[in-house]
Motif scaffolding. Structure first.
Motif, PDB file in Angstrom:
ATOM      1  N   ASP B  93      14.895   0.332  -5.698  1.00 63.24           N
ATOM      2  CA  ASP B  93      13.469   0.585  -5.514  1.00 63.24           C
ATOM      3  C   ASP B  93      12.624  -0.569  -6.030  1.00 63.24           C
ATOM      4  OD1 ASP B  93      14.188   1.243  -8.116  1.00 63.24           O
ATOM      5  OD2 ASP B  93      12.538   2.658  -8.362  1.00 63.24           O
ATOM      6  N   MET B  94      13.069  -1.185  -7.112  1.00 60.95           N
ATOM      7  CA  MET B  94      12.308  -2.324  -7.618  1.00 60.95           C
ATOM      8  C   MET B  94      12.450  -3.535  -6.712  1.00 60.95           C
ATOM      9  SD  MET B  94      10.469  -1.430 -10.009  1.00 60.95           S
ATOM     10  CE  MET B  94       9.908  -3.032 -10.555  1.00 60.95           C
ATOM     11  N   GLN B  95      13.595  -3.669  -6.093  1.00 60.29           N
ATOM     12  CA  GLN B  95      13.763  -4.767  -5.128  1.00 60.29           C
ATOM     13  C   GLN B  95      12.798  -4.595  -3.969  1.00 60.29           C
ATOM     14  OE1 GLN B  95      17.585  -6.186  -3.858  1.00 60.29           O
ATOM     15  NE2 GLN B  95      18.614  -5.345  -5.650  1.00 60.29           N
ATOM     16  N   LEU B  96      12.757  -3.371  -3.486  1.00 59.24           N
ATOM     17  CA  LEU B  96      11.853  -3.067  -2.380  1.00 59.24           C
ATOM     18  C   LEU B  96      10.415  -3.355  -2.799  1.00 59.24           C
ATOM     19  CD1 LEU B  96      11.925  -2.031   0.456  1.00 59.24           C
ATOM     20  CD2 LEU B  96      11.728   0.295  -0.407  1.00 59.24           C
ATOM     21  N   TRP B  97      10.095  -2.919  -3.962  1.00 63.87           N
ATOM     22  CA  TRP B  97       8.758  -3.120  -4.504  1.00 63.87           C
ATOM     23  C   TRP B  97       8.377  -4.599  -4.540  1.00 63.87           C
ATOM     24  CZ3 TRP B  97       4.086  -1.706  -5.522  1.00 63.87           C
ATOM     25  CH2 TRP B  97       3.343  -2.304  -6.541  1.00 63.87           C
ATOM     26  N   HIS B  98       9.241  -5.400  -5.079  1.00 65.86           N
ATOM     27  CA  HIS B  98       8.943  -6.827  -5.155  1.00 65.86           C
ATOM     28  C   HIS B  98       8.862  -7.459  -3.771  1.00 65.86           C
ATOM     29  CE1 HIS B  98      10.552  -6.624  -9.475  1.00 65.86           C
ATOM     30  NE2 HIS B  98       9.261  -6.845  -9.546  1.00 65.86           N
ATOM     31  N   GLY B  99       9.728  -6.996  -2.903  1.00 67.14           N
ATOM     32  CA  GLY B  99       9.679  -7.494  -1.532  1.00 67.14           C
ATOM     33  C   GLY B  99       8.342  -7.174  -0.882  1.00 67.14           C
ATOM     34  N   LEU B 100       7.910  -5.957  -1.031  1.00 67.59           N
ATOM     35  CA  LEU B 100       6.635  -5.558  -0.439  1.00 67.59           C
ATOM     36  C   LEU B 100       5.481  -6.368  -1.023  1.00 67.59           C
ATOM     37  CD1 LEU B 100       6.846  -1.661  -0.214  1.00 67.59           C
ATOM     38  CD2 LEU B 100       6.793  -3.306   1.654  1.00 67.59           C
ATOM     39  N   ARG B 101       5.505  -6.537  -2.322  1.00 61.44           N
ATOM     40  CA  ARG B 101       4.441  -7.309  -2.962  1.00 61.44           C
ATOM     41  C   ARG B 101       4.397  -8.732  -2.397  1.00 61.44           C
ATOM     42  NH1 ARG B 101       1.281  -6.388  -7.914  1.00 61.44           N
ATOM     43  NH2 ARG B 101       0.302  -7.804  -6.454  1.00 61.44           N
ATOM     44  N   SER B 102       5.553  -9.327  -2.283  1.00 60.79           N
ATOM     45  CA  SER B 102       5.599 -10.693  -1.762  1.00 60.79           C
ATOM     46  C   SER B 102       5.107 -10.732  -0.325  1.00 60.79           C
ATOM     47  CB  SER B 102       7.024 -11.239  -1.821  1.00 60.79           C
ATOM     48  OG  SER B 102       7.544 -11.097  -3.114  1.00 60.79           O
ATOM     49  N   PHE B 103       5.535  -9.740   0.430  1.00 60.58           N
ATOM     50  CA  PHE B 103       5.128  -9.690   1.836  1.00 60.58           C
ATOM     51  C   PHE B 103       3.613  -9.628   1.967  1.00 60.58           C
ATOM     52  CE2 PHE B 103       4.024  -6.809   5.423  1.00 60.58           C
ATOM     53  CZ  PHE B 103       4.220  -7.720   6.437  1.00 60.58           C
ATOM     54  N   TYR B 104       3.008  -8.703   1.274  1.00 58.87           N
ATOM     55  CA  TYR B 104       1.559  -8.580   1.405  1.00 58.87           C
ATOM     56  C   TYR B 104       0.840  -9.760   0.783  1.00 58.87           C
ATOM     57  CZ  TYR B 104       2.202  -4.000   3.383  1.00 58.87           C
ATOM     58  OH  TYR B 104       2.562  -2.979   4.214  1.00 58.87           O
ATOM     59  N   GLY B 105       1.450 -10.338  -0.237  1.00 58.85           N
ATOM     60  CA  GLY B 105       0.889 -11.560  -0.786  1.00 58.85           C
ATOM     61  C   GLY B 105       0.875 -12.666   0.264  1.00 58.85           C
ATOM     62  N   PHE B 106       1.956 -12.743   1.001  1.00 59.47           N
ATOM     63  CA  PHE B 106       2.038 -13.761   2.051  1.00 59.47           C
ATOM     64  C   PHE B 106       0.996 -13.526   3.134  1.00 59.47           C
ATOM     65  CE2 PHE B 106       3.485 -15.176   6.182  1.00 59.47           C
ATOM     66  CZ  PHE B 106       3.778 -16.503   5.932  1.00 59.47           C
ATOM     67  N   VAL B 107       0.906 -12.290   3.585  1.00 63.29           N
ATOM     68  CA  VAL B 107      -0.062 -11.986   4.641  1.00 63.29           C
ATOM     69  C   VAL B 107      -1.473 -12.316   4.181  1.00 63.29           C
ATOM     70  CG1 VAL B 107      -1.097 -10.164   6.036  1.00 63.29           C
ATOM     71  CG2 VAL B 107       1.366 -10.217   5.700  1.00 63.29           C
ATOM     72  N   ALA B 108      -1.750 -12.011   2.917  1.00 66.64           N
ATOM     73  CA  ALA B 108      -3.087 -12.300   2.395  1.00 66.64           C
ATOM     74  C   ALA B 108      -3.368 -13.791   2.440  1.00 66.64           C
ATOM     75  CB  ALA B 108      -3.210 -11.779   0.970  1.00 66.64           C
ATOM     76  N   SER B 186     -10.000  -5.222   4.412  1.00 68.31           N
ATOM     77  CA  SER B 186      -9.542  -6.173   3.405  1.00 68.31           C
ATOM     78  C   SER B 186     -10.038  -5.864   1.999  1.00 68.31           C
ATOM     79  CB  SER B 186      -9.978  -7.588   3.788  1.00 68.31           C
ATOM     80  OG  SER B 186      -9.546  -7.886   5.092  1.00 68.31           O
ATOM     81  N   ASP B 187     -10.759  -4.757   1.852  1.00 68.06           N
ATOM     82  CA  ASP B 187     -11.289  -4.465   0.525  1.00 68.06           C
ATOM     83  C   ASP B 187     -10.216  -3.916  -0.415  1.00 68.06           C
ATOM     84  OD1 ASP B 187     -11.256  -2.485   2.455  1.00 68.06           O
ATOM     85  OD2 ASP B 187     -12.649  -1.210   1.344  1.00 68.06           O
ATOM     86  N   VAL B 188      -9.043  -3.679   0.112  1.00 65.61           N
ATOM     87  CA  VAL B 188      -7.948  -3.187  -0.720  1.00 65.61           C
ATOM     88  C   VAL B 188      -7.113  -4.371  -1.186  1.00 65.61           C
ATOM     89  CG1 VAL B 188      -5.965  -1.651  -0.774  1.00 65.61           C
ATOM     90  CG2 VAL B 188      -7.902  -1.112   0.697  1.00 65.61           C
ATOM     91  N   SER B 189      -6.654  -4.335  -2.417  1.00 60.87           N
ATOM     92  CA  SER B 189      -5.851  -5.466  -2.880  1.00 60.87           C
ATOM     93  C   SER B 189      -4.418  -5.351  -2.386  1.00 60.87           C
ATOM     94  CB  SER B 189      -5.856  -5.527  -4.406  1.00 60.87           C
ATOM     95  OG  SER B 189      -4.849  -4.687  -4.928  1.00 60.87           O
ATOM     96  N   ASP B 190      -3.721  -6.462  -2.361  1.00 55.35           N
ATOM     97  CA  ASP B 190      -2.364  -6.447  -1.824  1.00 55.35           C
ATOM     98  C   ASP B 190      -1.434  -5.598  -2.702  1.00 55.35           C
ATOM     99  OD1 ASP B 190      -2.661  -8.283  -3.838  1.00 55.35           O
ATOM    100  OD2 ASP B 190      -1.168  -9.676  -3.051  1.00 55.35           O
TER     101      ASP B 190
END
Lengths: 219, 219
Positions: B93-108, B186-190
């Motif tokens: 679950d933490m791997q998934l979490w970090h992956g998602l964070r990175s993904f949305y960070g990238f999109v941002a 876009s008012d929501v943070s990644d």
DNA sequence: GGCGTAAGGTTACTCAGCGGTAGGTAAGGC
DNA sequence: GCCTTACCTACCGCTGAGTAACCTTACGCC
């Protein structure tokens, strides 16, 4: 490459306008779904429809108009199919379940419709973005309604830590994406597909690996 | 309509090839993301890049080649960003979490990259479908790995009632779709976005409305 | 220092494909 | 017999990908 999915044998028979319009729309959906909006040529559409090009312009207007007609027709079919499947007086999870079943049933039956709606109409900047966004918005709205009503029954809405619309968007995306995946893995039945998604959405991964399973109740 | 996002003032300076190639690719990504592959014209790209058309052909080849270069570069960036964020030695679950964070960070950070990869390259039949499918497949594979490993730890894999790949596809779709939704909200943070999705995926709707919340642990 | 040459850069064109139309023919009702 | 509706062939013109031919500055080398 461009196989012989050409016109049907009968030709040059005088047919009423409504029939021709249907033929043209069918052909257009087929061609658009194969090549996408830009790469589809009016010549090929007229050819597949078994009708000359000026007829298309006379009956359904220019390329853009034609595509809009396609989108509207297919979107209408799809919404109708999904909404028809939803039973309004059952619990939210069962509503979602029936919606999913109808959705995958529709995709199974109208692959081309789905392709046109989902893959071809997305080109940014085109005059269609709005049209497809509208469909998507209605889907999200529909799901969002379920989400919020399910949440409200248990107090989720108030805490406002989650956006119902955001979750609904994610959910719709999951459904769409699974539909796409399905196009290349057609050995799975639509019911099974809906069931996977339902389990993922409703129970979540954690419950899933714990061995829990969600199953439709009898309503 | 086509604002003045034109070339920067400096011009007619002789620059080394590598620099020009970067300028051209940047311009191409910008233009492709705005108009889509077909509607983007080589003239506009050359104009935005501040370089004449033949240079593009000489350095990066024809339109298709150019687009492929764009896709490859952006896909590479994205995969790298996501994979860099994943820590291999933490629970699924933490791997998934970090992956998602990175993904949305990238999109941002790279909206245009995301747009090109996700919306423009999908046109069926184009020579790019394969390229983008490859990226998507790698994403699905990556997630599928998590899913299966999480499942295996608890015995899900054996029962084989669910397809890991199917679930992964749904999950990737949910993430993508939420990213799209985000472009208009876009008012929501990644971080918040990643957290929504994580909760939906991990806990599922049922737990969510029960008031449960998943939160990252400290690893 | 001059001088050759490759690398950087441009203008101005060709040409095909495709959206769209002008102008006409035949069928069939009344 | 006439007019409406169904339907066609043959064309126009524009847009945009791709190229030929030419200019020009940096720089290695005698």
């Amino acid at each position: 490459m461009t196989e012989d999915v050409r016109r049907s044998p009968e030709r040059a028979k005088r047919l009423p306008r409504a029939v021709r319009e249907k033929q043209i729309l069918d052909a257009a959906v087929a061609v658009f779904s194969r090549h996408g909006y830009h790469s589809a040529s009016m010549d090929e559409i007229s050819d597949v429809a078994g009708v000359s090009k000026p007829m298309i312009y006379s009956y359904l207007g220019a390329k853009e108009d034609l595509f809009l007609h396609c989108i509207r027709r297919e979107a209408g079919r799809m919404l109708q199919a999904v909404q028809a499947g939803i039973k309004p007086d059952v619990p939210p999870d069962m509503q979602l379940w029936h919606g999913l079943r109808s959705f995958y049933g529709f995709v199974a039956e109208y692959r081309e419709s789905w392709t046109v709606l989902h893959r071809q109409a997305l080109t940014v900047g085109g005059p269609f973005a709005g049209e497809v966004d509208a469909l998507r918005s209605r889907a999200i709205e529909l799901v969002s309604g379920l989400v919020v009503s399910a949440g409200a029954r248990k107090g989720l809405a108030e805490q406002a830590e989650f956006s119902g619309e955001g979750l609904a968007a994610a959910l719709v995306g999951a459904a769409e994406s699974l539909a796409d995946w399905w196009l290349d893995h057609s050995d799975v039945s639509d019911g099974v597909l809906a069931s996977w998604l339902m389990n993922l959405i409703w129970l979540g991964f954690n419950d899933l690996v714990e061995g829990e399973v969600w199953r439709p109740t009898e309503q």
